[in-house]
Write an enzyme that holds these catalytic residues in place. Sequence first.
Site, PDB file in Angstrom:
ATOM      1  N   CYS A 240      35.747 110.017  28.416  1.00 41.21           N
ATOM      2  CA  CYS A 240      35.304 108.856  27.775  1.00 41.21           C
ATOM      3  C   CYS A 240      34.476 108.002  28.550  1.00 41.21           C
ATOM      4  CB  CYS A 240      36.812 107.867  27.231  1.00 41.21           C
ATOM      5  SG  CYS A 240      36.243 106.434  26.332  1.00 41.21           S
TER       6      CYS A 240
ATOM      7  N   ASP B  15      35.164 105.060  29.185  1.00 42.28           N
ATOM      8  CA  ASP B  15      36.025 103.751  29.525  1.00 42.28           C
ATOM      9  C   ASP B  15      36.098 103.948  31.089  1.00 42.28           C
ATOM     10  OD1 ASP B  15      38.523 102.741  30.252  1.00 42.28           O
ATOM     11  OD2 ASP B  15      38.772 102.411  28.179  1.00 42.28           O
TER      12      ASP B  15
ATOM     13  N   ARG C 159      38.118 102.839  33.156  1.00 41.69           N
ATOM     14  CA  ARG C 159      39.619 103.011  33.499  1.00 41.69           C
ATOM     15  C   ARG C 159      39.879 104.593  33.811  1.00 41.69           C
ATOM     16  NH1 ARG C 159      42.287  99.667  29.115  1.00 41.69           N
ATOM     17  NH2 ARG C 159      40.690 100.900  27.887  1.00 41.69           N
TER      18      ARG C 159
ATOM     19  N   HIS D   3      41.784 109.673  26.362  1.00 40.01           N
ATOM     20  CA  HIS D   3      42.967 108.537  26.940  1.00 40.01           C
ATOM     21  C   HIS D   3      43.703 107.989  25.935  1.00 40.01           C
ATOM     22  CE1 HIS D   3      40.691 104.820  27.064  1.00 40.01           C
ATOM     23  NE2 HIS D   3      39.437 105.593  26.823  1.00 40.01           N
TER      24      HIS D   3
ATOM     25  N   CYS E 243      42.294 104.397  23.858  1.00 43.74           N
ATOM     26  CA  CYS E 243      41.122 104.389  23.509  1.00 43.74           C
ATOM     27  C   CYS E 243      40.436 103.444  22.570  1.00 43.74           C
ATOM     28  CB  CYS E 243      40.604 105.913  23.459  1.00 43.74           C
ATOM     29  SG  CYS E 243      38.863 106.139  23.287  1.00 43.74           S
TER      30      CYS E 243
HETATM   31 CO    CO Z   1      37.913 105.734  25.398  1.00 41.98          CO
END
Ligand code: CO
Length: 211
Positions: free
Chosen positions: A43, A45, A47, A99, A102
């Site tokens: 992803c 993302d 993090r 994750h 998400c």
């Molecule tokens: Co995500």
Amino acid sequence: MDAYYKSLLDKNKAWVKEKLLKDREFFDKLTEGQQPPLLWIGCADSRVPANQIIGAEPGEVFVHRNIANLVVHTDMNMLSVLDYAVNVLEVKHVIVCGHYGCGGVQAAMTNNSYGIIDNWIRHIKDVYRFHSKELDAITDETKKFDKFVELNVIEQVYDLAKTSIVQNAWKKGGDLNIHGWVYALKNGLIKDLNVTFNNDSQLNKTYQLDL
Ligand code: CO
């Protein structure tokens, strides 16, 4: 200039210094080429940084990231990364890592419109529809969300196996393993979903290609 922006370049210099202190030839070795054993599809993302969470060094992970770690078989970007990783770099493992928490998956659980991204999120909605019976039966919203995240990863693993790129590699006898993982933001740990594919035998007959 904004201090945060400037600090990035300073941190880069510090990182270079640190790497050279440990290994004078660190960058010389990297300029010679790459032979990563792993392709990571994760992803976007912030993090979930691929290398950091598995303690991998530069040169170890070939990376493709997008919103909600999707393997969309008309996505030329993903197909190009996959083809290069499998046929040129000859990676041994492809890991789809989703994750919990998400945002993309969460958005697919709602009827909210977020603009152009709705059309990307729609692929995740398809995953919900495939598994709606199982997901609708979960009353606890967090558990449902977590399960949806996991099912989304599993479907992306299947989608990888369905590609002609992966099936060709298997037909040629290549040692290529596809895995599905989910990363937990709350403790940093990865859950292996144990859906590893290493040949087309597990693939639904409809998608098997006579190559
Ligand atoms: Co995500």
